[in-house]
Scaffold this motif. Structure first.
Motif, PDB file in Angstrom:
ATOM      1  N   GLY A  13       0.775  -1.231   0.000  1.00 36.45           N
ATOM      2  CA  GLY A  13       0.000   0.000   0.000  1.00 36.45           C
ATOM      3  C   GLY A  13       0.809   1.285   0.000  1.00 36.45           C
ATOM      4  O   GLY A  13       0.536   2.196  -0.792  1.00 36.45           O
ATOM      5  N   PRO A  14       1.797   1.439   0.900  1.00 37.68           N
ATOM      6  CA  PRO A  14       2.498   2.708   1.011  1.00 37.68           C
ATOM      7  C   PRO A  14       3.213   3.131  -0.263  1.00 37.68           C
ATOM      8  O   PRO A  14       3.772   2.305  -0.983  1.00 37.68           O
ATOM      9  CB  PRO A  14       3.524   2.438   2.130  1.00 37.68           C
ATOM     10  CG  PRO A  14       2.918   1.338   2.931  1.00 37.68           C
ATOM     11  CD  PRO A  14       2.199   0.489   1.950  1.00 37.68           C
ATOM     12  N   ALA A  15       3.204   4.436  -0.487  1.00 40.49           N
ATOM     13  CA  ALA A  15       3.910   4.992  -1.640  1.00 40.49           C
ATOM     14  C   ALA A  15       5.163   5.751  -1.217  1.00 40.49           C
ATOM     15  O   ALA A  15       5.915   6.214  -2.075  1.00 40.49           O
ATOM     16  CB  ALA A  15       2.990   5.928  -2.418  1.00 40.49           C
ATOM     17  N   GLY A  16       5.394   5.879   0.107  1.00 44.94           N
ATOM     18  CA  GLY A  16       6.501   6.686   0.572  1.00 44.94           C
ATOM     19  C   GLY A  16       7.553   5.923   1.342  1.00 44.94           C
ATOM     20  O   GLY A  16       8.627   5.610   0.822  1.00 44.94           O
ATOM     21  N   ASP A  32       4.571   5.606   6.400  1.00 42.45           N
ATOM     22  CA  ASP A  32       3.241   5.185   5.969  1.00 42.45           C
ATOM     23  C   ASP A  32       2.855   3.854   6.610  1.00 42.45           C
ATOM     24  O   ASP A  32       1.675   3.571   6.806  1.00 42.45           O
ATOM     25  CB  ASP A  32       3.203   5.035   4.445  1.00 42.45           C
ATOM     26  CG  ASP A  32       3.570   6.324   3.746  1.00 42.45           C
ATOM     27  OD1 ASP A  32       2.959   7.364   4.049  1.00 42.45           O
ATOM     28  OD2 ASP A  32       4.478   6.295   2.891  1.00 42.45           O
ATOM     29  N   LEU A  33       3.867   3.038   6.897  1.00 41.80           N
ATOM     30  CA  LEU A  33       3.685   1.751   7.564  1.00 41.80           C
ATOM     31  C   LEU A  33       4.851   1.559   8.516  1.00 41.80           C
ATOM     32  O   LEU A  33       6.010   1.698   8.118  1.00 41.80           O
ATOM     33  CB  LEU A  33       3.640   0.608   6.542  1.00 41.80           C
ATOM     34  CG  LEU A  33       3.561  -0.820   7.104  1.00 41.80           C
ATOM     35  CD1 LEU A  33       2.250  -1.047   7.845  1.00 41.80           C
ATOM     36  CD2 LEU A  33       3.731  -1.848   5.978  1.00 41.80           C
ATOM     37  N   LEU A  34       4.547   1.242   9.778  1.00 39.68           N
ATOM     38  CA  LEU A  34       5.588   1.057  10.789  1.00 39.68           C
ATOM     39  C   LEU A  34       5.319  -0.251  11.516  1.00 39.68           C
ATOM     40  O   LEU A  34       4.265  -0.432  12.132  1.00 39.68           O
ATOM     41  CB  LEU A  34       5.596   2.226  11.774  1.00 39.68           C
ATOM     42  CG  LEU A  34       6.592   2.130  12.930  1.00 39.68           C
ATOM     43  CD1 LEU A  34       8.035   2.049  12.409  1.00 39.68           C
ATOM     44  CD2 LEU A  34       6.426   3.324  13.867  1.00 39.68           C
ATOM     45  N   VAL A  35       6.285  -1.170  11.448  1.00 37.98           N
ATOM     46  CA  VAL A  35       6.163  -2.491  12.060  1.00 37.98           C
ATOM     47  C   VAL A  35       7.007  -2.510  13.333  1.00 37.98           C
ATOM     48  O   VAL A  35       8.229  -2.402  13.274  1.00 37.98           O
ATOM     49  CB  VAL A  35       6.623  -3.588  11.081  1.00 37.98           C
ATOM     50  CG1 VAL A  35       6.447  -4.969  11.711  1.00 37.98           C
ATOM     51  CG2 VAL A  35       5.857  -3.488   9.765  1.00 37.98           C
ATOM     52  N   LEU A  36       6.342  -2.647  14.472  1.00 37.91           N
ATOM     53  CA  LEU A  36       7.017  -2.569  15.772  1.00 37.91           C
ATOM     54  C   LEU A  36       7.275  -3.978  16.294  1.00 37.91           C
ATOM     55  O   LEU A  36       6.569  -4.495  17.152  1.00 37.91           O
ATOM     56  CB  LEU A  36       6.168  -1.761  16.754  1.00 37.91           C
ATOM     57  CG  LEU A  36       5.901  -0.307  16.339  1.00 37.91           C
ATOM     58  CD1 LEU A  36       4.921   0.355  17.301  1.00 37.91           C
ATOM     59  CD2 LEU A  36       7.210   0.486  16.275  1.00 37.91           C
ATOM     60  N   ASP A  37       8.333  -4.603  15.775  1.00 35.25           N
ATOM     61  CA  ASP A  37       8.693  -5.946  16.189  1.00 35.25           C
ATOM     62  C   ASP A  37       9.672  -5.951  17.362  1.00 35.25           C
ATOM     63  O   ASP A  37       9.639  -6.851  18.189  1.00 35.25           O
ATOM     64  CB  ASP A  37       9.328  -6.715  15.024  1.00 35.25           C
ATOM     65  CG  ASP A  37       8.307  -7.253  14.052  1.00 35.25           C
ATOM     66  OD1 ASP A  37       7.112  -7.258  14.403  1.00 35.25           O
ATOM     67  OD2 ASP A  37       8.695  -7.668  12.954  1.00 35.25           O
ATOM     68  N   GLY A  38      10.570  -4.981  17.414  1.00 35.27           N
ATOM     69  CA  GLY A  38      11.662  -5.061  18.373  1.00 35.27           C
ATOM     70  C   GLY A  38      11.730  -3.937  19.378  1.00 35.27           C
ATOM     71  O   GLY A  38      12.700  -3.807  20.109  1.00 35.27           O
ATOM     72  N   GLY A  39      10.733  -3.105  19.471  1.00 35.48           N
ATOM     73  CA  GLY A  39      10.736  -2.004  20.412  1.00 35.48           C
ATOM     74  C   GLY A  39       9.692  -0.993  20.013  1.00 35.48           C
ATOM     75  O   GLY A  39       9.295  -0.903  18.851  1.00 35.48           O
TER      76      GLY A  39
END
Length: 219
Positions: free
Chosen positions: A70-73, A139-146
């Motif tokens: 989805g994200p374009a940035g 645009d998308l942030l995946v918080l796996d490690g903190g």
């Protein structure tokens, strides 16, 4: 990341030579085979070789691949590990979308940088999760490690997400009651996202024992 996530890829059935960059096959539900994207196959091989157990599971990875389209940035990730989740994001993103991942273990940073040295528009940073601040908003942030609100403070979505941007928190047990609890205490790792006034938050159950939380910043 899941505690034993790497082992969930052990049903790989097509051991195509790594050099030909073709897809692999992995069983995600023990019954149906699906093609494993080449960047993911590379990362799973690295995790297996290094004895790194805490990779994201295939169910979560396929969600990341879909969200990354989805994200374009810009896409961000905390907790690179051996790059399995990052591989899913690489496989799904549009051409030209920048990807930034941060990892606190310097040995893993070097290993993943080498692993994906041929991947454009990718930066793997060494530092704790707060190093991601210098590269947002996303645009998308995946918080796996903190920054996921579980073992560390919750990230600030107003600072780190673009309007309409989405953050992802994985490795949750499915929600069965409200208010949520964890080991007999309030589950603040969940409620911090549900209660945030700038977010619209929900969960997706990916397996009987696994859920992922999605929170989108209001425009």
């Amino acid at each position: 990341m899941s505690i034993r996530g790497t082992s969930s890829y052990t049903d790989c059935t097509d051991h195509t030579d790594h050099a030909d960059r073709t897809t692999r096959t992995v069983r995600t539900d023990r019954t149906d085979a699906a093609a494993l994207p080449e960047p993911v196959a590379r990362a799973v091989e690295l995790a297996t070789r290094l004895g790194f157990a805490q990779s994201c599971r295939p169910e979560h990875g396929r969600l990341l691949q879909a969200l990354a389209a989805g994200p374009a940035g810009r896409i961000g990730e905390t907790g690179t590990g051996c790059g399995v989740g990052l591989g899913w994001l690489i496989a799904g993103r549009r051409p030209g979308v920048r990807l930034v991942s941060v990892e606190r273990e310097v040995e893993l940073v070097h290993a993943v940088r080498e692993l994906f040295a041929d991947v454009p528009d990718l930066e793997v940073l060494h530092g704790d999760w707060t190093a991601i601040h210098r590269h947002g908003p996303f645009d998308l942030l995946v918080l796996d490690g903190g920054g996921n609100g579980k073992q560390t403070a919750a990230a600030d979505p107003l600072r780190l997400l673009t309007p309409g941007g989405t953050l992802v928190v994985d490795d949750l047990t499915p929600l069965t009651a409200w208010p949520p609890t964890y080991r007999g205490a309030p589950d603040t790792g969940r409620t911090v996202w549900y209660d945030h006034p700038a977010l619209l938050t929900t969960e997706i159950r990916l397996a009987p024992d696994l859920s992922t939380l999605l929170a989108t910043r209001r425009p």
